[in-house]
Design a protein around this motif. Structure first.
Motif, short mmCIF file in Angstrom:
data_model
loop_
_atom_site.label_atom_id
_atom_site.label_comp_id
_atom_site.label_asym_id
_atom_site.label_seq_id
_atom_site.Cartn_x
_atom_site.Cartn_y
_atom_site.Cartn_z
N PRO B 51 0.83 -1.20 0.00
CA PRO B 51 0.00 0.00 0.00
C PRO B 51 0.87 1.26 0.00
O PRO B 51 2.00 1.26 0.50
CB PRO B 51 -0.80 -0.11 1.30
N LEU B 52 0.31 2.33 -0.57
CA LEU B 52 1.07 3.57 -0.73
C LEU B 52 0.48 4.67 0.15
O LEU B 52 -0.71 4.68 0.43
CB LEU B 52 1.02 4.02 -2.18
N ALA B 53 1.35 5.60 0.56
CA ALA B 53 0.90 6.79 1.28
C ALA B 53 1.14 7.99 0.38
O ALA B 53 2.08 8.01 -0.42
CB ALA B 53 1.67 6.96 2.58
N PHE B 54 0.29 9.01 0.51
CA PHE B 54 0.27 10.14 -0.42
C PHE B 54 -0.02 11.37 0.45
O PHE B 54 -0.98 11.36 1.22
CB PHE B 54 -0.87 9.87 -1.40
N THR B 55 0.80 12.41 0.33
CA THR B 55 0.59 13.58 1.17
C THR B 55 1.13 14.83 0.48
O THR B 55 2.05 14.74 -0.34
CB THR B 55 1.28 13.39 2.55
N ASP B 82 5.76 13.72 6.92
CA ASP B 82 4.34 13.33 6.93
C ASP B 82 4.17 11.88 6.49
O ASP B 82 3.33 11.16 7.02
CB ASP B 82 3.53 14.26 6.02
N LEU B 83 4.95 11.45 5.50
CA LEU B 83 4.90 10.05 5.07
C LEU B 83 5.35 9.12 6.19
O LEU B 83 4.74 8.09 6.46
CB LEU B 83 5.77 9.83 3.83
N VAL B 86 2.93 7.74 8.90
CA VAL B 86 2.07 6.57 8.70
C VAL B 86 2.92 5.32 8.41
O VAL B 86 2.44 4.34 7.85
CB VAL B 86 1.02 6.77 7.57
N GLY B 148 4.35 14.00 -1.63
CA GLY B 148 5.17 12.81 -1.47
C GLY B 148 4.39 11.53 -1.62
O GLY B 148 3.20 11.47 -1.31
N MET B 149 5.08 10.53 -2.13
CA MET B 149 4.54 9.18 -2.20
C MET B 149 5.51 8.24 -1.53
O MET B 149 6.71 8.35 -1.74
CB MET B 149 4.39 8.74 -3.64
N ILE B 152 4.16 1.97 2.44
CA ILE B 152 3.90 1.75 3.86
C ILE B 152 4.51 0.43 4.29
O ILE B 152 4.15 -0.62 3.77
CB ILE B 152 2.38 1.78 4.13
N TYR B 157 -0.46 0.07 9.99
CA TYR B 157 0.28 1.33 10.05
C TYR B 157 -0.18 2.17 11.24
O TYR B 157 -1.30 2.01 11.73
CB TYR B 157 0.15 2.11 8.74
N HIS B 159 -1.71 4.85 13.53
CA HIS B 159 -2.89 5.70 13.31
C HIS B 159 -3.50 6.01 14.67
O HIS B 159 -3.55 5.15 15.54
CB HIS B 159 -3.90 4.98 12.42
N ARG B 161 -6.39 5.96 15.71
CA ARG B 161 -7.45 5.05 16.18
C ARG B 161 -6.87 3.84 16.89
O ARG B 161 -7.59 3.09 17.54
CB ARG B 161 -8.37 4.64 15.01
N ARG B 220 3.01 11.30 15.15
CA ARG B 220 2.57 12.60 14.60
C ARG B 220 3.71 13.58 14.79
O ARG B 220 4.36 13.60 15.84
CB ARG B 220 1.30 13.09 15.32
#
Lengths: 339, 339
Positions: B51-55, B82-83, B86, B148-149, B152, B157, B159, B161, B220
């Motif tokens: 899976p990828l993260a995008f920000t 930011d990447l 996660v 950025g990409m 993960i 990851y 989070h 929650r 964070r």
């Protein structure tokens, strides 16, 4: 915060605290509903088996509202069209907002809703974003940077290095409408009937790729610098000589008339909903029929051909009266803030 | 173009024609060498199984050069961090430049080279970009939006929650240095020894994830709004009460002294090279040892704990003298253009 203050962007909206959170909740979450959770942070995209395309564009158009569009719809169309140019179906957008202190919140809302509509229309998800605020006089109302990710469906994907002598060249519709509509709105010129052509081109590109497959050699959208500059870029990247037929290049009467009054050449005016396609020799007519049957493609035209490989790439315009002239890239008087 | 004109950004540099091409060739291609070909267009990223993260983040920091960094390095660090939050290894960056007419080309070059160095240091590739020019007085020298990409590597990851009562809270280093260094440079304050903490945190995060695995619940970075605002965001997203120990929060003497003079609270000043980690109960000490052994992590500290689930999330600061007070998110006087 006094209640009247809430109608404008304040420096506090960019501080990262309570006002920033409220702005994001009230304006961005409600517009980009499906993707609200991740707006401030990284979005998690899941897995994709094919190769991905990635592109970014900043949009600083002036004015931010113009006939046929606005900064918001333009920021979506411009970036998804760049993805389409490598045969990629647009999937995700990230958007960065730079807001000037004093921007009316109503303008921001209108632009954000326009982005949401444009994204929904094409099926691309706005999954993450950022907002910054600069003091009054250090920006100009609103700038938006959109970054797109898409999955490449074409194999091989269209690229100027695949251009060959004999390739036939199409343009998907009349040129110059976006550039002239924005200029006309900015200067409040009394030109009638002008509307930006800003639109997503993926539906046309997808149909072309399905019908012609690898015979689609290269695609490029004639944005800044217009058709003349774009075709020159393709010629230079492919190291070829290209011939365009002036009489075949579609230009609406309103654009032609406006350009005559202003001393502009429509070949150098930006489009934001058109593309140029270079397809294999003998495939031009088939490509044309595919485009003509689709909404937004009925004014497509075959406009030229790739001549020979050369170390001195150039674009020759065969004029309507039978002459030939070299068509250079845009130089001289700039047309700023068209996109 | 007269030769003296070439030392500054002109409107013509944004027109999409010859001047734009030259600017990109001379400044961007040479800095972002590995990825020169695609800079103007979509970058093709190849396939990724996970899976990828995008920000995305826009950077409008003022001044553009400050002790410990500049707009260019900040625009890289901010987005790759930011990447990292996660659990994503940064892979690719896109960058959009909004340049003000009159920007010295020397400043642009310095910033672009700083971006290239920062990207190389962390192993992220700058693969595509865009430049726009706005007239003098409609921007402020230079704004950069980086997107950025990353892939993960953490499963699941980190989070908010995943935050649970009993989680132990770490900060990776002293807080507030970036914010105070930028403020001090902007106002030419006579504060000594201040340097931005701007830095990539991925090496620390990667080590933490390798050592603790799924016991890393949430990460964070305390940028705008500082540690106090960031921990409040985490409390709200996880619906928990959080306790921080004032005496354990690392603040350098220079930052403490500067804040006393200016009437600022270091808990609300931005960091650009730190992160907060929430790890499972009993794992705090192990996490601390991992961080302390790495460059940039030797001043990490355990600073608090997650108390209970609640419908009224809040952050309690246990003060150095034994009292308790509620630590709110940033409100009131904004600190604009810190990033």
């Amino acid at each position: 915060m006094a209640s009247g203050d809430r109608d404008y962007i304040l420096l506090d909206h960019g501080s990262g605290g309570r006002a920033t959170h409220r702005l994001i909740r009230e304006i961005f979450y409600s517009a980009f509903e499906a993707s609200g959770e991740g707006f401030l942070d990284s979005a998690i995209l899941g897995t994709h088996s094919g190769p991905l395309a990635f592109t970014t564009d900043s949009f600083v158009v002036d004015p931010i509202f113009f006939p046929g569009g606005d900064l918001g719809s333009l920021a979506v169309h411009g970036t998804v069209n760049d993805l389409a140019m490598v045969g990629a179906r647009p999937l995700y957008l990230a958007c960065g907002f730079i807001l000037e202190e004093g921007l009316p919140l109503a303008d921001l809302k209108r632009i954000v809703l326009s982005m949401a509509r444009a994204a929904e229309e094409i099926g691309v998800k706005i999954v993450c974003g950022d907002t910054k605020v600069v003091p009054k006089g250090k920006g100009d109302r609103i700038f938006i940077t959109t970054t797109g990710m898409g999955e490449i469906l074409a194999d091989p994907y269209p690229h100027p290095r695949r251009i060959e002598p004999g390739d036939e060249i199409l343009v998907s519709g009349p040129i110059g409408e976006h550039g002239l509509a924005v200029l006309s709105a900015r200067e409040s010129l009394p030109l009638k009937g002008l509307r930006s052509d800003s639109a997503p081109v993926w539906p046309l590109v997808e149909a072309l790729l399905k019908a012609l497959g690898p015979a689609v050699h290269a695609l490029r959208d004639p944005t800044r610098g217009g058709l003349a500059t774009t075709v020159n870029e393709l010629a230079q990247e492919a190291k070829v000589e290209i011939e365009l037929l002036e009489s075949e290049i579609p230009v609406r009467a309103e654009v032609r008339g406006g350009c005559e009054i202003l001393g502009l050449d429509p070949l150098y005016l930006a489009c934001e909903g058109r593309f140029v396609a270079m397809v294999a020799r003998g495939k031009g007519e088939e490509a044309l029929q595919v485009l003509k049957e689709l909404p937004g493609g009925h004014e497509a035209r075959l406009i030229g051909q790739v001549r020979n490989q050369t170390d001195r790439p150039l674009v020759i315009l065969k004029t309507a009266i039978g002459g030939e002239r070299i068509l250079p890239v845009l130089t001289g008087e700039p047309l700023p803030r068209i996109c």
